[in-house]
Write a protein that holds these residues in place. Structure first.
Motif, PDB file in Angstrom:
ATOM      1  N   THR A 303       1.916   9.335   5.873  1.00 40.01           N
ATOM      2  CA  THR A 303       1.234   8.708   4.741  1.00 40.01           C
ATOM      3  C   THR A 303       2.213   8.105   3.753  1.00 40.01           C
ATOM      4  O   THR A 303       1.874   7.181   3.033  1.00 40.01           O
ATOM      5  CB  THR A 303       0.374   9.727   3.979  1.00 40.01           C
ATOM      6  OG1 THR A 303       1.229  10.730   3.418  1.00 40.01           O
ATOM      7  CG2 THR A 303      -0.651  10.374   4.893  1.00 40.01           C
ATOM      8  N   SER A 305       3.270  10.001   1.343  1.00 41.89           N
ATOM      9  CA  SER A 305       3.166  10.999   0.271  1.00 41.89           C
ATOM     10  C   SER A 305       4.019  12.205   0.611  1.00 41.89           C
ATOM     11  O   SER A 305       4.302  12.478   1.776  1.00 41.89           O
ATOM     12  CB  SER A 305       1.719  11.476   0.126  1.00 41.89           C
ATOM     13  OG  SER A 305       0.892  10.462  -0.381  1.00 41.89           O
ATOM     14  N   LYS A 323      -1.828  10.962  -1.454  1.00 41.93           N
ATOM     15  CA  LYS A 323      -1.956  10.230  -2.712  1.00 41.93           C
ATOM     16  C   LYS A 323      -3.241   9.426  -2.666  1.00 41.93           C
ATOM     17  O   LYS A 323      -4.098   9.504  -3.529  1.00 41.93           O
ATOM     18  CB  LYS A 323      -0.731   9.325  -2.896  1.00 41.93           C
ATOM     19  CG  LYS A 323      -0.838   8.310  -4.025  1.00 41.93           C
ATOM     20  CD  LYS A 323      -1.022   8.974  -5.369  1.00 41.93           C
ATOM     21  CE  LYS A 323      -0.625   8.058  -6.521  1.00 41.93           C
ATOM     22  NZ  LYS A 323      -1.299   6.773  -6.565  1.00 41.93           N
ATOM     23  N   ASN A 324      -3.418   8.652  -1.585  1.00 38.68           N
ATOM     24  CA  ASN A 324      -4.663   7.939  -1.327  1.00 38.68           C
ATOM     25  C   ASN A 324      -5.542   8.777  -0.411  1.00 38.68           C
ATOM     26  O   ASN A 324      -5.097   9.761   0.165  1.00 38.68           O
ATOM     27  CB  ASN A 324      -4.360   6.608  -0.632  1.00 38.68           C
ATOM     28  CG  ASN A 324      -3.451   5.706  -1.437  1.00 38.68           C
ATOM     29  OD1 ASN A 324      -3.677   5.486  -2.621  1.00 38.68           O
ATOM     30  ND2 ASN A 324      -2.406   5.194  -0.802  1.00 38.68           N
ATOM     31  N   TYR A 326      -7.339   8.533   3.215  1.00 37.86           N
ATOM     32  CA  TYR A 326      -7.233   7.731   4.430  1.00 37.86           C
ATOM     33  C   TYR A 326      -8.313   8.099   5.434  1.00 37.86           C
ATOM     34  O   TYR A 326      -8.663   9.273   5.563  1.00 37.86           O
ATOM     35  CB  TYR A 326      -5.878   7.960   5.112  1.00 37.86           C
ATOM     36  CG  TYR A 326      -4.699   7.534   4.286  1.00 37.86           C
ATOM     37  CD1 TYR A 326      -4.204   6.236   4.376  1.00 37.86           C
ATOM     38  CD2 TYR A 326      -4.079   8.425   3.428  1.00 37.86           C
ATOM     39  CE1 TYR A 326      -3.112   5.846   3.613  1.00 37.86           C
ATOM     40  CE2 TYR A 326      -2.993   8.036   2.662  1.00 37.86           C
ATOM     41  CZ  TYR A 326      -2.513   6.745   2.766  1.00 37.86           C
ATOM     42  OH  TYR A 326      -1.443   6.355   2.013  1.00 37.86           O
ATOM     43  N   ARG A 338      -8.595   2.867   3.493  1.00 35.46           N
ATOM     44  CA  ARG A 338      -8.070   3.797   2.513  1.00 35.46           C
ATOM     45  C   ARG A 338      -8.781   3.585   1.187  1.00 35.46           C
ATOM     46  O   ARG A 338      -9.276   2.494   0.910  1.00 35.46           O
ATOM     47  CB  ARG A 338      -6.556   3.638   2.320  1.00 35.46           C
ATOM     48  CG  ARG A 338      -6.154   2.420   1.534  1.00 35.46           C
ATOM     49  CD  ARG A 338      -4.666   2.396   1.183  1.00 35.46           C
ATOM     50  NE  ARG A 338      -3.805   2.316   2.371  1.00 35.46           N
ATOM     51  CZ  ARG A 338      -2.475   2.286   2.309  1.00 35.46           C
ATOM     52  NH1 ARG A 338      -1.859   2.361   1.149  1.00 35.46           N
ATOM     53  NH2 ARG A 338      -1.757   2.190   3.402  1.00 35.46           N
ATOM     54  N   VAL A 340      -7.548   3.538  -2.457  1.00 34.41           N
ATOM     55  CA  VAL A 340      -6.298   3.543  -3.212  1.00 34.41           C
ATOM     56  C   VAL A 340      -6.457   4.421  -4.449  1.00 34.41           C
ATOM     57  O   VAL A 340      -7.423   4.306  -5.195  1.00 34.41           O
ATOM     58  CB  VAL A 340      -5.902   2.111  -3.615  1.00 34.41           C
ATOM     59  CG1 VAL A 340      -4.741   2.128  -4.603  1.00 34.41           C
ATOM     60  CG2 VAL A 340      -5.545   1.299  -2.382  1.00 34.41           C
ATOM     61  N   ASN A 341      -5.532   5.328  -4.621  1.00 38.12           N
ATOM     62  CA  ASN A 341      -5.466   6.154  -5.824  1.00 38.12           C
ATOM     63  C   ASN A 341      -4.522   5.453  -6.793  1.00 38.12           C
ATOM     64  O   ASN A 341      -3.330   5.303  -6.512  1.00 38.12           O
ATOM     65  CB  ASN A 341      -4.941   7.543  -5.449  1.00 38.12           C
ATOM     66  CG  ASN A 341      -4.864   8.484  -6.621  1.00 38.12           C
ATOM     67  OD1 ASN A 341      -4.489   8.079  -7.716  1.00 38.12           O
ATOM     68  ND2 ASN A 341      -5.201   9.732  -6.395  1.00 38.12           N
ATOM     69  N   GLU A 342      -5.068   5.014  -7.918  1.00 41.97           N
ATOM     70  CA  GLU A 342      -4.296   4.178  -8.848  1.00 41.97           C
ATOM     71  C   GLU A 342      -3.404   4.986  -9.786  1.00 41.97           C
ATOM     72  O   GLU A 342      -2.747   4.411 -10.653  1.00 41.97           O
ATOM     73  CB  GLU A 342      -5.245   3.306  -9.669  1.00 41.97           C
ATOM     74  CG  GLU A 342      -5.925   2.201  -8.856  1.00 41.97           C
ATOM     75  CD  GLU A 342      -5.050   0.975  -8.702  1.00 41.97           C
ATOM     76  OE1 GLU A 342      -3.908   0.998  -9.194  1.00 41.97           O
ATOM     77  OE2 GLU A 342      -5.512   0.006  -8.076  1.00 41.97           O
ATOM     78  N   ALA A 343      -3.398   6.305  -9.654  1.00 42.35           N
ATOM     79  CA  ALA A 343      -2.559   7.101 -10.544  1.00 42.35           C
ATOM     80  C   ALA A 343      -1.123   6.578 -10.477  1.00 42.35           C
ATOM     81  O   ALA A 343      -0.595   6.322  -9.395  1.00 42.35           O
ATOM     82  CB  ALA A 343      -2.599   8.565 -10.146  1.00 42.35           C
ATOM     83  N   PRO A 351       5.201   9.913  -6.104  1.00 48.86           N
ATOM     84  CA  PRO A 351       3.853   9.343  -6.119  1.00 48.86           C
ATOM     85  C   PRO A 351       2.741  10.376  -6.064  1.00 48.86           C
ATOM     86  O   PRO A 351       1.585  10.022  -5.946  1.00 48.86           O
ATOM     87  CB  PRO A 351       3.836   8.485  -4.861  1.00 48.86           C
ATOM     88  CG  PRO A 351       4.741   9.192  -3.939  1.00 48.86           C
ATOM     89  CD  PRO A 351       5.813   9.823  -4.794  1.00 48.86           C
TER      90      PRO A 351
END
Lengths: 429, 407
Positions: A303, A305, A323-324, A326, A338, A340-343, A351
């Motif tokens: 990933t 991450s 993080k995202n 999937y 996916r 998307v995790n915008e953090a 990340p």
């Protein structure tokens, strides 16, 4: 020098191993799972930990919540994902390096699923080290493991039913028919009856000298089981050693295979899920598909991450929150979509600040994410979002949750129940 | 006021002495410039002559090839033309050069433009926390700071626009100016900004940060990052044309030449993809390095290419591969990268930072053979560890509180 706990653990293990050698039954126990729509009895829903329920809600808003400070003892610690059975939501506050087990009372709480009223909270002075599992159908025995190596069984009224001293920090148990499987931080896989009887113990996967090593030498995950047997994963803390060891056993405790996986960006065994044709394993930030009969690797998906959470699976896809979020093809591990995790990346460019990480329940074409859901086919949002005000607005002290999910949901036919790092326990229906 | 005007003779003397000392040292310690001969399969060296004579971004053109036209490359042994002090206690990043002007910041509080010929400062302005290398195009200078992306009039230093929140880091991606668009990797997305106004044209989020400077060729921008994918995005709207999965985070730049997209991953693998389709053409596994009894992947940091060879800076090596099929051609084991080192290539010559006892030397290599043509040692006044940039007949480095031009 060995601590008293280590000596006891070692002695206990030798005894149990002897029992297994003398005649542990290798016949598969009766383990019909009736796929309830009113319960989520173990962390992975079913013994295979597919995280796939027959039905879940199609929309939802917050119905009730129980704050972390409103109970006695309070719901502190790293909150486990909830389990739901017999109209009750159970959750535990797990001791961590931040909530140190030597001076932290871990809560195990029972909350009425309909009203949100707290039925009871039991405190465990030695610290809990995994989440709860409900075993035995209507009898509703809640089983949970402690830092001291004790597996505790508590009735639906909160009264202690039995305790089994297995030794080693215990992970989250899974239920298979009338038995429980649980890994210990000393590297053993235990099979325990729903009455607390010890059935067998499979020895640690690493070299024997590790008995004399540190108190907690091994990282663990929740075992998963199907009619072929039980699957476990361990990672020695010692970085010079092998990476994650994944093992397949039969139900008598005989090892069927052993595979070593070298996870990229972390070696923690973050979760397993098994289907007829594949065992899915998350190791650090990498997802693997293995042959459940041989342990042979089929594919991997990195990933990027540092950590990815336990996988869930439906007929077509594997879902993993890193993080995202999937969705991967079961066939080849290719990314299908996916969320998307915008953090933003944190100051040290890691990340994983506020990543998803939680096991994403899947039900009837929906994948549940925090307080909302996305379409299992293409990842489009059905409702809810990361920007939901109630979810984001909190005075996060992110460090204790750094590698843990902010929100861990499970579903029944009509509701999402989740634990939240700041908000406590929440029902969305 | 120009430093070059005050003390040119003394600096030239020191530089030439330093050079002589370095050559002597290299002769004693044969391992310094050791190269590994190829197995003989490496195809003939046949570079493509690029048109560019400027060095507009961290790796020259928007394609990130690190390659310049032969006319931009100085001939013969290099000596120092001028040195301009850029005092800083933080560091430098790679200087960029366009229209006979060199742009450099001090990673602290100042941005400068220096006349490429004379070394005189054209303008200087305050700027808080500039981080990666600037980029310049059509009279606009773009600098990413810790908190924002800024654009300045390259001729005067006057501010054109500023975008708060689009910050970057010292180890992060540098901006790219291509046509009327500025590309910035910031937060968890690639941002395409209008060069004239700074407004967002489009944004493509992966959910991950990226330290990989993107490459632009025609109407496609090629991106990579911690997300582990290489992606081809339409420059008009950010639409994904293709993506290719790799097995690790990508921290080095993307480079594109002759229809091939090049990246290196954190797993120590260099990959060439078809720029049209994203199909993998070849891969080369860098030899792992041994650290503490373990073999760890060599981390590719910079990729450059002249259309015939691919030059990969990875930890302590410069590895040269054939662009056509990824065959290894030669290695240089004297490479010494820092947080902001690069590769420049032109006229059959490769310029790289290398190590010597003082730290911060530079070496000129023959692109076809890997043979060393010149080594120039750093000294207590000048190091060559940040750079190089090659433009308009000069080679530029930064390091140890100064920027230097050689030719």
């Amino acid at each position: 020098m060995l601590s008293r706990r280590e000596v006891l653990a070692a002695g206990g293990a030798a005894l149990v191993s002897g029992v297994a050698g003398c005649g542990g039954s290798s016949s598969a126990p009766d383990a019909t799972f009736d796929a309830p729509t009113t319960a989520w009895p173990t962390a992975g829903y079913d013994p295979q930990a597919t995280g796939r329920a027959p039905d879940g809600p199609t929309e939802g808003t917050v119905s009730w919540s129980v704050s972390r400070s409103s109970t006695d003892p309070p719901l502190y610690g790293a909150l486990s994902a909830p389990v739901v059975a017999d109209g009750t939501v159970y959750l535990a506050g797990v001791a961590t390096h931040y909530y140190r087990p030597d001076d932290f009372v871990s809560p195990l709480a029972a909350v009425d699923a309909a009203s949100g009223s707290v039925r009871w909270v039991e405190g465990f002075a030695d610290g809990l080290s995994g989440g709860p599992a409900v075993v035995g159908g209507d009898s509703g025995t809640v089983v949970i493991g402690g830092y001291d190596g004790a597996l505790h069984a508590v009735g639906s009224d909160g009264a202690s039913e039995w305790s089994a001293d297995l030794g080693g920090r215990l992970g989250t148990p899974t239920a298979y028919g009338n038995r429980l499987y649980v890994e210990s931080g000393s590297g053993r896989l235990h099979a325990v009856g729903s009455d607390g009887s010890r059935l067998w113990t499979a020895d640690r996967p690493g070299p024997a000298e590790r008995l004399l090593g540190p108190d907690e030498p091994v990282e663990t995950t929740m075992p998963v089981a199907d009619d072929r047997g039980v699957y476990a994963a361990f990672t020695p803390f010692d970085r010079e050693r092998e990476a994650v060891v994944v093992l397949g056993y039969d139900h008598g405790g005989e090892r069927r295979w052993r595979t070593v996986l070298d996870g990229r960006y972390g070696r923690s065994p973050n979760g397993l899920a098994v289907t007829d044709d594949a065992l899915y394993a998350t190791v650090g930030g990498t997802v693997y598909a293995l042959d459940p009969d041989t342990g042979e690797q089929r594919w991997q998906f990195v990933t990027g991450s540092a950590a990815a959470g336990p996988p869930t699976v439906d007929d077509e896809r594997v879902y993993v929150g890193a993080k995202n979020l999937y969705a991967l093809s079961r066939t080849d591990g290719g990314e299908r979509w996916r969320v998307v995790n915008e953090a933003p990346p944190s100051h040290d460019r890691d990340p994983t600040a506020l990543p998803y990480l939680a096991r994403p329940p899947v039900a009837d074409g929906r994948v549940y994410l925090r307080t909302g859901a996305v379409d299992a086919a293409d990842g489009t949002r059905l409702w809810g979002g990361d920007a939901d005000e109630w979810l984001r607005s909190a005075n996060y002290f992110a460090e204790p949750y750094y590698d843990r999910p902010v929100a861990s949901p499970v579903v029944t036919g009509d509701a999402v129940y989740l634990t939240h790092a700041h908000r406590g326990v929440v029902k969305v229906a | 006021m120009t430093d070059a005007g005050k003390r040119p003779t003394r600096r030239r003397l020191l530089a030439s002495l330093g050079s002589a000392a370095a050559v002597g040292a290299a002769g004693c310690l044969g391992t310094r410039s050791e190269r590994t001969p190829t197995s003989g399969e490496c195809p003939e060296y046949d570079p493509v002559e690029p048109a560019t004579t400027d060095w507009r971004g961290v790796l020259g053109p928007a394609t990130n090839t690190g390659a310049v036209a032969a006319e931009a490359v100085p001939e013969g042994d290099l000596t120092i033309d001028w040195t301009v002090p850029v005092e800083t206690y933080v560091g430098h990043h790679v200087p960029v050069v366009a229209d006979d002007t060199v742009y450099v910041h001090d990673m602290d509080d100042e941005l400068s433009a220096v006349d490429a010929e004379t070394g005189e400062r054209v303008w200087t302005r305050p700027l808080t926390d500039p981080e990666p290398a600037p980029a310049v195009g059509d009279g606009t200078l773009v600098v990413v700071t810790r908190e924002a992306t800024h654009a300045f009039d390259a001729a005067t230093g006057d501010r054109r626009w500023k975008r708060e929140g689009l910050g970057g880091g010292i180890f992060g991606a540098s901006p790219i100016v291509a046509g009327d668009t500025v590309y910035v990797q910031s937060g968890v997305a690639t941002h395409a900004l209008a060069r004239s106004t700074g407004e967002t044209r489009w944004r493509a989020a992966t959910g991950f940060p990226s330290d990989s400077t993107p490459a632009v060729d025609g109407d496609t921008v090629y991106t990579a990052g911690d997300d582990t994918y290489v992606r081809a995005l339409d420059t008009a709207d950010g639409t994904e044309r293709w993506r290719a999965k790799t097995s690790a985070r990508i921290g080095c730049n993307v480079s594109v030449v002759e229809g091939t997209v090049l990246v290196g991953t954190g797993a120590g693998t260099v990959l060439g993809f078809d720029a049209e389709t994203g199909e993998e053409r070849w891969r080369y596994r860098l030899e792992p390095r041994r650290a503490g009894g373990e073999r760890r992947p060599r981390q590719p940091e910079t990729i450059a290419t002249d259309g015939s060879r691919v030059y990969v800076a990875a930890d302590d090596r410069l590895v040269t591969l054939a662009l056509a099929d990824g065959t290894r051609c030669w290695d240089s084991r004297s490479y010494a990268g820092s947080y902001a080192s690069g590769i420049a290539v032109g006229a059959g010559t490769v310029f790289v930072p290398t190590q010597d006892d003082s730290g911060g030397a530079m070496t000129v290599l023959d692109a076809a053979t890997g043979n060393t043509r010149q080594e120039l040692a750093g000294d207590e006044r000048q190091r060559f560890d940040i750079g190089p940039s090659v433009a308009g007949g000069g080679v530029y480095f930064a390091g140890r509180s100064a920027v230097v031009r050689l030719s």
